[in-house]
Motif scaffolding. Structure first.
Motif, short mmCIF file in Angstrom:
data_model
loop_
_atom_site.label_atom_id
_atom_site.label_comp_id
_atom_site.label_asym_id
_atom_site.label_seq_id
_atom_site.Cartn_x
_atom_site.Cartn_y
_atom_site.Cartn_z
N VAL A 199 20.64 -41.42 -0.74
CA VAL A 199 20.24 -41.98 0.55
C VAL A 199 20.94 -41.26 1.69
N LEU A 200 22.23 -41.07 1.55
CA LEU A 200 23.00 -40.40 2.60
C LEU A 200 22.50 -38.97 2.83
N ALA A 201 22.14 -38.29 1.75
CA ALA A 201 21.60 -36.93 1.89
C ALA A 201 20.24 -36.94 2.57
N GLU A 202 19.42 -37.93 2.25
CA GLU A 202 18.09 -38.04 2.86
C GLU A 202 18.20 -38.30 4.36
N VAL A 203 19.09 -39.20 4.74
CA VAL A 203 19.28 -39.51 6.15
C VAL A 203 19.82 -38.29 6.89
N LYS A 204 20.79 -37.61 6.28
CA LYS A 204 21.36 -36.41 6.90
C LYS A 204 20.29 -35.34 7.11
N ALA A 205 19.35 -35.25 6.16
CA ALA A 205 18.26 -34.26 6.26
C ALA A 205 17.17 -34.69 7.25
N GLY A 206 17.28 -35.95 7.73
CA GLY A 206 16.31 -36.43 8.71
C GLY A 206 15.03 -36.98 8.12
N PRO A 218 16.33 -40.70 11.48
CA PRO A 218 16.69 -42.06 11.05
C PRO A 218 18.15 -42.38 11.34
N GLU A 219 18.38 -43.61 11.78
CA GLU A 219 19.74 -44.12 11.97
C GLU A 219 20.06 -45.01 10.79
N ASP A 222 21.22 -51.46 8.94
CA ASP A 222 21.12 -52.30 7.74
C ASP A 222 19.71 -52.23 7.16
N ALA A 223 18.71 -52.31 8.02
CA ALA A 223 17.32 -52.27 7.56
C ALA A 223 17.00 -50.94 6.88
N GLU A 224 17.50 -49.87 7.43
CA GLU A 224 17.26 -48.54 6.85
C GLU A 224 17.90 -48.44 5.47
N VAL A 225 19.11 -48.92 5.33
CA VAL A 225 19.80 -48.88 4.04
C VAL A 225 19.07 -49.77 3.03
N ARG A 226 18.73 -50.97 3.44
CA ARG A 226 18.03 -51.90 2.54
C ARG A 226 16.72 -51.30 2.04
N GLU A 227 15.95 -50.70 2.94
CA GLU A 227 14.67 -50.10 2.56
C GLU A 227 14.88 -48.97 1.56
N ARG A 228 15.81 -48.10 1.87
CA ARG A 228 16.03 -46.93 1.01
C ARG A 228 16.63 -47.30 -0.34
N MET A 229 17.39 -48.37 -0.41
CA MET A 229 18.02 -48.81 -1.65
C MET A 229 17.18 -49.86 -2.39
N SER A 230 15.98 -50.13 -1.93
CA SER A 230 15.17 -51.21 -2.49
C SER A 230 14.79 -50.99 -3.96
N ILE A 289 27.17 -53.56 -0.68
CA ILE A 289 26.51 -52.28 -0.91
C ILE A 289 26.07 -51.67 0.41
N VAL A 290 25.41 -52.48 1.23
CA VAL A 290 24.95 -52.00 2.54
C VAL A 290 26.15 -51.59 3.40
N ALA A 291 27.19 -52.40 3.41
CA ALA A 291 28.39 -52.07 4.20
C ALA A 291 29.04 -50.79 3.72
N ALA A 292 29.09 -50.58 2.41
CA ALA A 292 29.71 -49.37 1.86
C ALA A 292 28.93 -48.12 2.27
N ILE A 293 27.62 -48.19 2.17
CA ILE A 293 26.79 -47.04 2.52
C ILE A 293 26.90 -46.73 4.01
N ARG A 294 26.86 -47.76 4.83
CA ARG A 294 26.97 -47.55 6.28
C ARG A 294 28.33 -47.00 6.63
N GLU A 295 29.38 -47.44 5.93
CA GLU A 295 30.74 -46.94 6.21
C GLU A 295 30.81 -45.43 5.94
N VAL A 296 30.28 -45.01 4.80
CA VAL A 296 30.34 -43.58 4.46
C VAL A 296 29.44 -42.77 5.38
N GLY A 297 28.32 -43.33 5.76
CA GLY A 297 27.38 -42.62 6.61
C GLY A 297 27.77 -42.54 8.07
N ALA A 298 28.78 -43.32 8.46
CA ALA A 298 29.18 -43.36 9.87
C ALA A 298 29.88 -42.07 10.28
#
Length: 166
Positions: free
Chosen positions: A114-121, A133-134, A137-145, A157-166
């Motif tokens: 997910v983090l690689a996908e967001v970084k790639a735009g 994409p930013e 929470d909604a973006e993480v939930r959708e991508r991790m669905s 899970i959402v908090a962890a992903i957002r923390e690393v992606g920040a």
């Protein structure tokens, strides 16, 4: 019918002979002894078998091993390096993003993807407009669905992903 294939699993070339109907998950677990990806539903619905194949997340129970001949396969166990756990793994622990741990290897691999996908735009179904994409929470939930957690550790899970992606 059998085929000889080579997979680069967690940085190590592994040669194996498999029946051409063998899934990547079964080749990893049963033939190579790599137990990080878990067999949950065996139908591609739970995501516990998610691994990274050539950097992209794949539900390994739906992928034939022969189709991945020569591929780089990274499991959750292969994400750590000499400096210690991967940042996503550290964030999962820090944010209580796991309970029983069964789904965690798949969740971690999917989060790295997910983090690689967001970084790639790459947009998702909830990405607004044509903007990059930013990591909301909604973006993480959708991508991790595609990764289910029976314990309900989703807030962590959402908090962890957002923390690393920040």
């Amino acid at each position: 019918m059998e085929a000889d294939i080579t997979l680069r699993v967690d940085g190590e070339d592994r040669k194996v002979t498999v029946d051409t109907r063998t899934t990547l998950l079964d080749a990893l677990r049963d033939r190579l002894g790599v137990t990080a990806p878990k067999k949950g539903c065996d139908h591609g619905q739970c995501g516990s078998c998610t691994v990274l194949v050539d950097g992209r997340r794949v539900v390994s129970c739906l992928s034939l091993a022969v189709a991945r001949d020569g591929a780089e396969v990274t499991t959750a166990a292969g994400l750590a390096d000499a400096d210690g756990p991967h940042p996503v793994q550290r964030a999962f622990v820090a944010n209580d993003a796991l309970q029983c741990g069964f789904c965690t290897p798949g969740q971690v691999c999917s989060a790295v993807g997910v983090l690689a996908e967001v970084k790639a735009g790459w947009p998702s179904a909830v990405t607004e407009g044509d903007a990059a994409p930013e990591l909301t929470d909604a973006e993480v939930r959708e991508r991790m669905s595609g990764n289910l957690c029976r314990c309900g550790a989703y807030p962590g899970i959402v908090a962890a992903i957002r923390e690393v992606g920040a």
